[in-house]
Design a protein around this motif. Structure first.
Motif, short mmCIF file in Angstrom:
data_model
loop_
_atom_site.label_atom_id
_atom_site.label_comp_id
_atom_site.label_asym_id
_atom_site.label_seq_id
_atom_site.Cartn_x
_atom_site.Cartn_y
_atom_site.Cartn_z
N GLU A 1 0.88 -1.24 0.01
CA GLU A 1 0.12 0.11 -0.04
C GLU A 1 1.04 1.29 -0.05
N LEU A 2 1.98 1.22 0.81
CA LEU A 2 2.91 2.31 0.74
C LEU A 2 3.57 2.48 -0.71
N GLY A 3 3.65 1.44 -1.24
CA GLY A 3 4.20 1.54 -2.92
C GLY A 3 3.20 2.33 -3.62
N HIS A 4 1.64 1.98 -3.22
CA HIS A 4 0.52 2.68 -4.01
C HIS A 4 0.92 4.24 -3.97
N PHE A 5 1.14 4.58 -2.42
CA PHE A 5 1.34 6.00 -2.30
C PHE A 5 2.64 6.59 -2.89
N HIS A 6 3.61 5.81 -2.91
CA HIS A 6 4.83 6.40 -3.46
C HIS A 6 4.74 6.53 -5.10
N ASN A 7 3.99 5.72 -5.60
CA ASN A 7 3.75 5.70 -7.02
C ASN A 7 2.58 6.84 -7.48
N ARG A 8 2.04 7.26 -6.33
CA ARG A 8 0.66 8.04 -6.38
C ARG A 8 -0.27 7.20 -7.29
N ASP A 9 -0.58 6.12 -7.05
CA ASP A 9 -1.55 5.12 -7.84
C ASP A 9 -2.98 5.43 -7.30
N HIS A 10 -3.00 5.82 -5.84
CA HIS A 10 -4.41 5.95 -5.63
C HIS A 10 -5.12 7.37 -6.19
N LEU A 11 -4.35 8.27 -6.30
CA LEU A 11 -4.51 9.41 -7.28
C LEU A 11 -4.81 9.12 -8.65
N ARG A 12 -4.11 8.39 -9.38
CA ARG A 12 -4.21 8.04 -10.67
C ARG A 12 -5.49 7.14 -10.66
N GLY A 13 -5.91 6.22 -9.87
CA GLY A 13 -7.05 5.46 -9.68
C GLY A 13 -8.17 6.49 -9.68
N LEU A 14 -8.04 7.22 -8.79
CA LEU A 14 -9.36 8.33 -8.58
C LEU A 14 -9.34 9.07 -9.88
N GLY A 15 -8.47 9.38 -10.62
CA GLY A 15 -8.46 10.30 -11.61
C GLY A 15 -9.14 9.50 -12.92
N ARG A 16 -8.45 8.13 -12.92
CA ARG A 16 -9.00 7.30 -14.15
C ARG A 16 -10.55 7.00 -13.86
#
Ligand SMILES: [Zn+2]
Lengths: 305, 161, 104
Positions: free
Chosen positions: A155-170
């Motif tokens: 999950e920290l990896g998702h924060f590191h790569n900003r995946d949660h924001l990408r997921g939100l945007g997509r």
């Protein structure tokens, strides 16, 4: 009744011709299957192109949003949802494990928080603003600290790569596409676009999951000196008879091929030992010894390398 | 994983089955309807039907009355699906053209049958009216199209041959 | 082909009449035009995209009606009428009909 022109046909002997016009003038002669093929590929093409371009734009924009701004923006989003059902000691112990792994990402600008969600399905989520949500079901399913540490590291990896924001945007982009398709074309078209869009998204998700796995594995290796236990959760979930438990975790973290084998390959390439002693969970985190607990893993937790 | 597969099969399978049903059964229904329309058009074609109000000079009219012919028909799932996709891109909705053609010709032929059955010989001032019976939910699908054909039927002293 | 929307062709005699001929076509607007039109709707004014669309479709309906009349051997259509009706949300039928006749 009067007609318009003076030399009306009223004055003449008129013949009536009962012929029928040629058949099919008012119908376009195109085979419906040909039309179907063109339209289906058209909708798929437009959806894939739109979703993919939104994906690329979001991937490009998301990393440039400063985490500080993100934290400010989302700070009170998930505060209120804190469920009272979670026993405090469990949350504190979880917090301690998170601190142990997050210390190896020293330049993080996030102030991480943990939440325990009262759900039986094992799952973990990276929420905007730096909150990691873990379900009760997941805490019941893990058997060692290493196993839990890897889930948190991922999950920290998702924060590191900003995946949660990408997921939100997509997600927002995808909804807009489906909205437009829905108004324009109705149910069938929206369904087709949804499937095409999801398949396109899956391509993005896979890359994200691999990257988050690698980051999480690095944190685990740094903390414990080995990567044993990292892939235990997948083994456990696979071994349980409850298919929905695995489906739940995979729905937010899609499996890319055989994740266990891939994790081993990553560890080998980085020179991290694959074996080592797993640390115990500690009594505060362990599943309550309630016999009705159904998410108890069926497999022997130490059976893997 | 099996659950997810099952849901995917349901999500894709049911619409696919409906599409196949629509394509094959709907196609057969349409062909049969066309055959029936053509047969009746041929049978009643000697009944003059015009859309002007003037009565030809040679005709001696004994009686006149208003007659109606209507039909409500719907489109199959396959065509509705294609039309839905077409709405995204715009342009000619080919699959609905045959629907309108069938409805209109059916209404006209019923008008003629009604005229003959009531003992009249010709139709003047034929008009046509189309209305959409919108479906309940969303409105993007069509429940049916009604075409009403109406005109004034004439009883002639010497019926046209 | 001579068309009129009165009951005769002025200056000519109708010698033969057939039946009602008709032409129709169904057209859909597209999502892009729809979005543009909904913006235009805020301020009012002509929706040029739709004017064009309907005009083109009506031409087609007329052309199809003419083709039917030609197939009968007619050389004029009198009392031509138009009607536009909604077939589904976002799709309209353009319909033209008249009586096929022979004039001289
Ligand atoms: Zn993930």
């Amino acid at each position: 009744m009067h007609s318009f022109g003076v030399p009306s046909w009223r004055d003449h002997d008129l013949t009536f011709d009962p012929s029928l016009p040629t058949e099919g003038i008012n119908v376009s002669r195109v085979h419906p299957l040909r039309e179907a093929l063109i339209l289906v590929f058209g909708v798929i093409g437009v959806t894939v192109a739109t979703v993919a371009s939104i994906g690329f734009v979001v991937d490009w924009v998301a990393p440039s949003i400063p985490p500080k701004y993100e934290v400010y923006l989302f700070s009170d989003w998930f505060e209120a949802e804190e469920p009272a059902a979670a026993p405090k000691p469990r949350a504190e112990a979880l917090r301690a494990v998170l601190d142990r792994v997050s210390v190896h990402w020293p330049d993080s600008e996030y102030r991480f928080r943990v939440q325990i969600w009262d759900q039986a399905e094992p799952n973990a989520l990276a929420l905007p603003g730096g909150t990691i949500a873990v379900t009760e079901g997941l805490l019941d399913a893990v058997t060692s600290e290493n196993e839990l540490a890897f889930v948190l590291g991922h999950e920290l990896g998702h924060f590191h790569n900003r995946d949660h924001l990408r997921g939100l945007g997509r997600g927002v982009g995808m909804s807009l596409v489906l909205f437009a398709v829905g108004i324009g074309g109705g149910g069938g078209a929206a369904q087709l676009a949804a499937i095409a869009g999801q398949l396109t998204q899956r391509g993005f998700d896979r890359d994200q999951e691999s990257a988050a796995d690698e980051f999480g594995l690095g944190l685990v290796a740094a903390e414990y000196g080995h990567t044993a236990g990292a892939s235990d959760l997948f083994e456990h979930l696979r071994a349980t008879s409850d298919a929905s438990a695995l489906a739940s975790y995979l729905s937010t973290h899609p499996l890319h091929g055989d994740r266990v084998i891939r994790l081993e390959a990553v560890a080998r390439a980085a020179g991290w030992p694959l074996t080592g002693e797993r640390s115990a969970l500690g009594s505060k985190l362990e599943a309550p010894s309630d016999p009705s607990s159904e998410t108890e893993p069926a497999a022997d937790p130490v059976s893997t390398e | 994983m099996e659950d997810a597969m099952g849901i995917a099969v349901l999500q894709v399978g049911i619409p696919l089955a409906l599409l196949l049903l629509g394509y094959f059964v709907g196609g057969a229904v349409e062909r049969r309807h066309y055959a029936s329309i053509q047969e009746r058009e041929l049978r009643w074609r000697s009944l003059p039907a015009v859309n002007f109000r003037t009565v030809p000079g040679g005709w001696i009219v004994d009686d006149a009355t208003l007659v109606l012919g209507n039909v409500v028909i719907s489109v199959d799932y396959f065509k509705r699906f294609l039309a839905g996709l077409r709405m995204l891109f715009g342009g000619r909705v080919k699959v609905y053209e045959s629907l309108m053609d069938r409805a209109r010709r059916e209404a006209l032929v019923r008008l003629k049958v009604e005229t003959v059955e009531r003992g009249y010989h010709a139709l003047v001032n034929v008009r046509m009216e189309t209305s959409q019976l919108a479906s309940g939910r969303g409105g993007s699908g069509v429940a049916g199209i009604e075409v009403l054909a109406y005109g004034t039927a004439l009883k002639l002293r010497t019926p046209p041959t | 082909m001579i068309l009129s929307n009165i009951e005769t062709i002025p200056g000519k005699n109708i010698t033969r009449f057939y039946g009602v001929v008709s032409g129709s076509t169904v057209r859909a607007k597209n999502v892009g035009r729809d979005i543009a039109a909904s913006l235009k709707n805020l301020v009012g004014g002509e929706l040029k995209g739709y004017t064009e669309l309907l005009n083109e479709a009506r031409e087609e309906a007329l052309h199809r009606m003419t083709q039917q009349a030609e197939s009968l051997g007619a050389n004029a259509i009198v009392n031509v009428r138009f009607s536009t009706s909604s077939v589904a949300q976002g799709a309209a039928e353009l319909f033209a009909y008249g009586t096929a006749v022979q004039v001289e």
